[in-house]
Write an enzyme that holds these catalytic residues in place. Structure first.
Site, PDB file in Angstrom:
ATOM      1  CE  LYS A 106     -38.011  25.098  20.198  1.00 22.57           C
ATOM      2  NZ  LYS A 106     -38.336  26.138  21.215  1.00 22.57           N
ATOM      3  CG  ASP A 115     -36.246  29.361  10.061  1.00 21.81           C
ATOM      4  OD1 ASP A 115     -36.009  28.278  10.634  1.00 21.81           O
ATOM      5  OD2 ASP A 115     -36.357  30.444  10.659  1.00 21.81           O
ATOM      6  CD  GLU A 157     -25.073  26.156  -2.501  1.00 20.17           C
ATOM      7  OE1 GLU A 157     -24.783  25.126  -3.142  1.00 20.17           O
ATOM      8  OE2 GLU A 157     -25.923  26.987  -2.882  1.00 20.17           O
ATOM      9  CB  THR A 159     -27.345  31.050  -1.452  1.00 20.89           C
ATOM     10  OG1 THR A 159     -26.945  30.181  -0.384  1.00 20.89           O
ATOM     11  CG2 THR A 159     -28.433  30.369  -2.278  1.00 20.89           C
ATOM     12  CD  GLU A 201     -33.415  32.955  -4.269  1.00 22.82           C
ATOM     13  OE1 GLU A 201     -32.630  32.280  -3.574  1.00 22.82           O
ATOM     14  OE2 GLU A 201     -33.086  34.005  -4.854  1.00 22.82           O
ATOM     15  CG  ASP A 241     -27.167  23.863   5.812  1.00 23.50           C
ATOM     16  OD1 ASP A 241     -28.373  24.173   5.901  1.00 23.50           O
ATOM     17  OD2 ASP A 241     -26.277  24.416   6.491  1.00 23.50           O
TER      18      ASP A 241
END
Length: 213
Positions: free
Chosen positions: A122, A118, A195, A192, A44, A154
């Site tokens: 931009k 993340d 989550e 997670t 992970e 998400d």
């Protein structure tokens, strides 16, 4: 996101070096020696506070897991959670996920998990996204030819970006879900911490993909 410094983190990590690696390049080609058994390896990238990978390791004792995290205070929190009930098939690594090909051999990893990375929204930061082409090239080097990437987010923008970059790479999609928590796959979904907290605000997107041979 700014991470609050935890003064105890350094000492805790040093005290539990049997379960966490801070010099990963020294373990190139030797990761299996850190586990009780030689088994398929899942990684992970961005393991956060550890809930996802700890629960996976409990559910799948026939797989070895490594949780990679760059933030020392965050991985120390995951390690402390893990030490409440240590498992022989889980290790943590304090390092940058961009360097997987420097710490793992070619074809060594069976599966890579990318959970709520993340989004770097931009455009000028697109290369920092964990599903940008340069990252995909790195994953392709270390994944088994039949290996897979599982990605959850998400963030709709990051999900759409990931669909495009993986399709252009090219990769093959094994599964795509636009609302994971209202799909059959949710029956086996391991959440997670992030989550659990934010899924009430909107859908969770997920995909599973592999590289074309």
């Amino acid at each position: 996101m700014r991470v609050r410094n935890k003064p105890w983190a350094d000492g805790y990590i040093k005290a539990h070096s049997d379960y966490i690696v801070t010099d990963p390049k020294a373990w190139l080609g030797k990761w299996q020696t850190r586990f009780e058994k030689n088994q398929p390896l899942d990684v992970e990238v961005g393991t956060g506070k550890g809930q996802f990978i700890i629960q996976n390791a409990k559910a799948h004792p026939d797989i070895n897991y490594i949780g990679v995290e760059l933030q020392k205070s965050v991985i120390a929190t995951a390690l402390r959670k893990f030490m409440a009930d240590p498992l022989p098939n889980l290790q943590f690594v304090l390092t940058d996920g961009a360097n997987l090909d420097e710490i793992f051999l070619a074809n060594e990893i069976q599966k890579i998990f990318l959970n709520f990375s993340d989004p770097w929204p931009k455009k000028r930061h697109a290369k920092r996204r964990l599903t940008s082409p340069n990252f995909l090239k790195t994953y392709q080097k270390v994944l088994d030819p039949q290996g897979k990437i599982e990605f959850k987010t998400d963030n709709r923008g990051l999900f759409e970006y990931t669909l495009v970059t993986m399709n252009q790479f090219p990769m093959v999609f094994d599964d795509v879900s636009l609302d994971l928590h209202h799909s059959p796959e949710n029956d086996t979904n391991i959440e997670t911490e992030y989550e659990e907290k934010f899924s009430p605000n909107g859908p969770i997107y997920k995909l599973i993909a592999h590289f074309k041979s």
